[in-house]
Design a protein around this motif. Structure first.
Motif, short mmCIF file in Angstrom:
data_model
loop_
_atom_site.label_atom_id
_atom_site.label_comp_id
_atom_site.label_asym_id
_atom_site.label_seq_id
_atom_site.Cartn_x
_atom_site.Cartn_y
_atom_site.Cartn_z
N LEU A 155 0.81 -1.23 0.00
CA LEU A 155 0.00 0.00 0.00
C LEU A 155 0.84 1.28 0.00
O LEU A 155 0.70 2.14 0.86
N ASP A 156 1.73 1.37 -0.99
CA ASP A 156 2.47 2.60 -1.24
C ASP A 156 2.54 2.80 -2.75
O ASP A 156 3.60 2.68 -3.36
N PRO A 157 1.38 3.08 -3.38
CA PRO A 157 1.32 3.12 -4.84
C PRO A 157 2.19 4.19 -5.48
O PRO A 157 2.71 3.99 -6.58
N GLU A 158 2.38 5.31 -4.81
CA GLU A 158 3.20 6.38 -5.38
C GLU A 158 4.66 5.94 -5.48
O GLU A 158 5.32 6.15 -6.50
N LYS A 159 5.15 5.31 -4.41
CA LYS A 159 6.54 4.86 -4.44
C LYS A 159 6.72 3.73 -5.46
O LYS A 159 7.74 3.65 -6.15
N LYS A 160 5.72 2.87 -5.56
CA LYS A 160 5.79 1.79 -6.54
C LYS A 160 5.90 2.36 -7.95
O LYS A 160 6.70 1.87 -8.77
N GLN A 161 5.13 3.39 -8.24
CA GLN A 161 5.20 4.01 -9.56
C GLN A 161 6.55 4.67 -9.80
O GLN A 161 7.10 4.58 -10.91
N GLU A 162 7.12 5.26 -8.76
CA GLU A 162 8.45 5.86 -8.89
C GLU A 162 9.49 4.79 -9.22
O GLU A 162 10.35 4.99 -10.09
N TRP A 163 9.43 3.67 -8.49
CA TRP A 163 10.35 2.57 -8.76
C TRP A 163 10.19 2.08 -10.20
O TRP A 163 11.17 1.88 -10.92
N LEU A 164 8.95 1.87 -10.60
CA LEU A 164 8.68 1.33 -11.94
C LEU A 164 9.25 2.23 -13.02
O LEU A 164 9.94 1.77 -13.94
N GLU A 165 8.99 3.51 -12.93
CA GLU A 165 9.45 4.45 -13.96
C GLU A 165 10.97 4.53 -13.98
O GLU A 165 11.59 4.60 -15.06
N ASP A 166 11.59 4.52 -12.83
CA ASP A 166 13.05 4.60 -12.75
C ASP A 166 13.70 3.35 -13.34
O ASP A 166 14.66 3.43 -14.14
N TYR A 167 13.19 2.18 -12.98
CA TYR A 167 13.75 0.93 -13.50
C TYR A 167 13.53 0.80 -15.00
O TYR A 167 14.42 0.35 -15.74
N GLN A 168 12.37 1.18 -15.47
CA GLN A 168 12.11 1.11 -16.90
C GLN A 168 13.06 2.01 -17.68
O GLN A 168 13.52 1.64 -18.77
N ALA A 169 13.37 3.17 -17.12
CA ALA A 169 14.29 4.10 -17.79
C ALA A 169 15.72 3.58 -17.78
O ALA A 169 16.45 3.72 -18.78
N LYS A 170 16.13 2.97 -16.67
CA LYS A 170 17.53 2.55 -16.54
C LYS A 170 17.81 1.16 -17.12
O LYS A 170 18.95 0.84 -17.43
N PHE A 171 16.77 0.35 -17.26
CA PHE A 171 16.94 -1.01 -17.79
C PHE A 171 15.92 -1.27 -18.90
O PHE A 171 15.01 -2.09 -18.76
N PRO A 172 16.06 -0.56 -20.01
CA PRO A 172 15.04 -0.60 -21.07
C PRO A 172 14.89 -1.96 -21.76
O PRO A 172 13.87 -2.21 -22.40
N LYS A 173 15.88 -2.83 -21.62
CA LYS A 173 15.80 -4.14 -22.29
C LYS A 173 15.03 -5.17 -21.46
O LYS A 173 14.72 -6.25 -21.95
N TYR A 174 14.73 -4.83 -20.21
CA TYR A 174 14.06 -5.77 -19.33
C TYR A 174 12.56 -5.54 -19.33
O TYR A 174 12.08 -4.45 -19.65
N LYS A 175 11.83 -6.56 -18.95
CA LYS A 175 10.37 -6.49 -18.88
C LYS A 175 9.97 -6.23 -17.42
O LYS A 175 10.43 -6.92 -16.52
N PHE A 176 9.11 -5.23 -17.21
CA PHE A 176 8.69 -4.87 -15.86
C PHE A 176 7.17 -4.95 -15.71
O PHE A 176 6.42 -4.64 -16.63
N ASP A 177 6.76 -5.38 -14.53
CA ASP A 177 5.34 -5.44 -14.19
C ASP A 177 5.20 -5.03 -12.72
O ASP A 177 6.19 -4.80 -12.03
N THR A 178 3.96 -4.92 -12.25
CA THR A 178 3.72 -4.57 -10.86
C THR A 178 2.74 -5.56 -10.22
O THR A 178 1.97 -6.22 -10.90
#
Length: 309
Positions: free
Chosen positions: A239-262
């Protein structure tokens, strides 16, 4: 051969995932005072954390009832299934796997295949979805069990809790005595030994959230960048959706070849980690167990992830 997949609610599969991959789920009970709740059946995600933050008496957890497990097996037998794969949360934090083993040893109408995930949440879900995909593609039981064990070699997890007291209280932290985070305001970094016993342990500590976050990201980078297969990662929270979104966006930007989900840390796991926990689980991309025509590839032997000592 007709194969079913059964897991427990700590995988936190969505209804859509359950339907898409043909996965059945047994809810895990939460004991709260004199009342028993069933995970995400009669207590919801947000409702649980709101109650956890205000309740004077804290909850504990059990395991899916043996009666519910046997009832599901009866249903599979009646429906003509020859095999059922039962994927459980880690035996390092629950006795459910040994219960499934006992039921499997007694059952002679259908072959019950217990699989110890050595993890929980999104990792457990990954196994269940891979099994569902392999069944859909026509794989036999030997190949499915082989690939589940192979996926386990590639899986790892990092998570950060706001407060170690829940893990200490429920006895799920294997090295609790060596970490006193609530006293010194440290940010412990935790993992599970997925390739061994499936225990939770604190593997590092930082004094600031930003440093802990960077530590986790460096671990992820170092443990995945030289792997000869594609990586998928799930970021999930209590139950910390804002932080989860921050993590997701940062990881997607830094590791563009990987697949990310939540995903989420639902009530049963939340009993042990509390609100504000952030986690990530990664493994070999499930799609890489199939060729370009969607057929299962036989004989895959993945390079194992090896956590630093």
């Amino acid at each position: 051969m007709k194969i079913a997949v059964l897991t427990d609610s700590s995988a936190y599969l969505t209804k859509e995932q359950q339907e898409k991959y043909q996965i059945d789920v047994l809810p895990i009970p939460i004991i709260w005072g004199k009342k028993v709740y069933h995970d995400l059946v009669d207590i919801g995600y947000e409702e649980f954390y709101q109650k956890l933050n205000t309740a004077k008496e804290l909850p504990t957890t059990s395991q899916p009832s043996i009666g519910d497990l046997k009832q599901k097996i009866d249903e599979y037998v009646a429906a003509g299934y020859t095999d059922v794969i039962v994927i459980t949360l880690s035996s390092g934090i629950s006795s459910y796997f040994s219960t499934v083993q006992s039921v499997a040893a007694e059952e002679d109408r259908i072959k019950v295949h217990p699989f110890d995930s050595k993890i929980t949440c999104a990792g457990e879900a990954d196994y269940a979805m891979l099994a569902g995909l392999l069944i859909e593609a026509g794989a036999d039981i030997d190949l499915i069990m082989h690939d589940l064990k192979d996926l386990q070699k590639t899986m790892d997890v990092r998570f950060m809790v706001d407060d170690l007291s829940h893990l200490k209280r429920t006895g799920r932290l294997s090295n609790a005595a060596s970490f006193v985070g609530t006293l010194f305001k440290i940010k412990p970094i935790l993992s599970m030994d997925v390739q061994n016993e499936g225990h939770i342990s604190a593997i590092a500590k930082e004094r600031q959230y930003k440093r802990a976050y960077k530590h986790v990201q460096n671990d992820f980078d170092n443990l995945t960048k030289n792997m000869p297969y594609k990586i998928q990662d799930t970021i999930f929270d209590s139950l910390d959706p804002e932080k989860k979104q921050e993590w997701l966006e940062d990881y997607q930007a830094k590791f563009p070849k990987y697949k990310f989900d939540t995903s989420i840390i639902g009530p049963v796991v939340g009993v042990h980690v509390g609100q504000g926990t952030m986690s990530m689980i990664w493994c070999r991309d499930l799609d890489t167990y199939f060729d370009e025509n969607g057929q299962p590839i036989k004989g895959i032997e993945s390079q194992a992830v090896v956590d630093p000592e």
